[in-house]
Design an enzyme around this catalytic site. Structure first.
Site, short mmCIF file in Angstrom:
data_model
loop_
_atom_site.label_atom_id
_atom_site.label_comp_id
_atom_site.label_asym_id
_atom_site.label_seq_id
_atom_site.Cartn_x
_atom_site.Cartn_y
_atom_site.Cartn_z
N ASP A 57 0.86 -1.17 0.00
CA ASP A 57 0.00 0.00 0.00
C ASP A 57 0.90 1.22 0.00
O ASP A 57 1.90 1.27 0.71
CB ASP A 57 -1.00 0.00 1.16
CG ASP A 57 -0.35 -0.06 2.52
OD1 ASP A 57 -0.19 1.00 3.17
OD2 ASP A 57 0.00 -1.18 2.96
N ASP A 142 -10.28 3.62 4.72
CA ASP A 142 -9.27 3.57 5.77
C ASP A 142 -9.85 4.24 7.01
O ASP A 142 -9.96 5.46 7.08
CB ASP A 142 -8.02 4.30 5.27
CG ASP A 142 -6.87 4.30 6.29
OD1 ASP A 142 -7.12 4.04 7.48
OD2 ASP A 142 -5.73 4.60 5.89
N GLU A 144 -9.40 4.76 10.87
CA GLU A 144 -8.53 4.72 12.05
C GLU A 144 -8.56 6.09 12.70
O GLU A 144 -9.02 7.07 12.11
CB GLU A 144 -7.10 4.33 11.65
CG GLU A 144 -6.50 5.17 10.54
CD GLU A 144 -5.15 4.65 10.07
OE1 GLU A 144 -4.28 4.43 10.92
OE2 GLU A 144 -4.98 4.45 8.85
#
Length: 259
Positions: A57, A142, A144
């Site tokens: 990534d 994503d 987080e």
């Protein structure tokens, strides 16, 4: 072999017209590390090198990537940062996905979620900047905590978090025709996601232990196991991930999500 069955079940169940019997599971014979790691961890028996399908990534911080060298090194997939919040576009996104596509590395864009703007504002921004042609694999959310963000460190309650995530993912699925993958970290998952989003593929970060020892009651499709790998064609260090299945599993899964 039984140790790997739980990680593969969600993949099998979500493959259209495919049952668990269509999978040949990961072999448990030891596989030598494919990439040097500048800060290797002792994962014990369940180390990531038992999984043969590896990927990267990347974002603008990886700089001038030589994509053919990356492919020749054995990289099977690439998650490429696209957007962040409601107004940030990674400056290398369009270059990276075009070059990954040119050398034949299956790839997917990812969006870094903020909680200082609405799900619709962020979905609008992603859709405006990420063409359908930019993904072989499903888009990635994503999710987080933004502890070091200079602009947004908000931490909503778990219900709000899940509501924002669901709205964002619903928008992307409706537009791109692919159900998003959820990337998450240990603390964010513990605070918000345990027991939820079971019909989604998960990409989990776990750099010191196997995911089964870290993520409560969670099956997973991708495991990010280090951020200090050396990959030919990428200057500096980068993240490495593994897919929870054999090369044959991988080929079937890519075929199933690429339509």
């Amino acid at each position: 072999m039984r140790r790997f069955i739980p990680a593969l079940l969600p993949l099998a169940m979500l493959l259209t017209g495919c049952t668990t019997g269509a999978y040949d599971l990961v072999e448990t014979a030891a596989i030598a590390p494919r990439y040097e790691d500048k800060d290797p961890q002792d994962f014990g028996y369940n180390h990531p090198h038992r999984y043969p399908v590896h990927g990267i990534d990347v974002s603008k911080w990886q700089g001038d990537i030589q994509w053919q060298k990356v492919k020749d090194s054995g990289v099977s997939f690439a998650f490429i940062k696209a957007t962040e919040g409601k107004d940030r576009l990674d400056s290398r996104f369009h270059e990276y996905w075009q070059r990954a596509n040119a050398v034949g590395i299956p790839h997917a864009p990812y969006h870094f979620l903020y909680f200082c703007s609405t799900a619709d504002e962020q979905a609008d921004w992603f859709i405006r900047n990420v063409p359908k042609a930019s993904m072989d694999l499903p888009p990635v959310l994503d999710a987080e905590w933004n502890g070091h963000s200079p602009t947004c460190r908000k931490r909503p309650d778990p219900e709000t978090v899940r509501r924002v995530m669901q709205r964002f993912m619903d928008r992307l699925e409706a537009h791109y025709g692919k159900r998003p993958i959820i990337y998450t970290s240990v603390d964010f998952h513990r605070d918000n996601l345990v027991g939820h989003f079971r019909n989604y593929h998960f990409w989990v970060r776990s750099v010191a232990a196997h995911p089964k020892d870290i993520y409560a009651d969670r099956t997973w499709a991708f495991w990010q196991y280090t951020s200090t790998a050396v990959v030919p064609g990428i200057p500096g260090l980068t993240d490495i991930n593994v897919f929870a299945g054999s090369p044959k599993n991988w080929q079937k899964w890519v075929a199933s999500v690429s339509n």
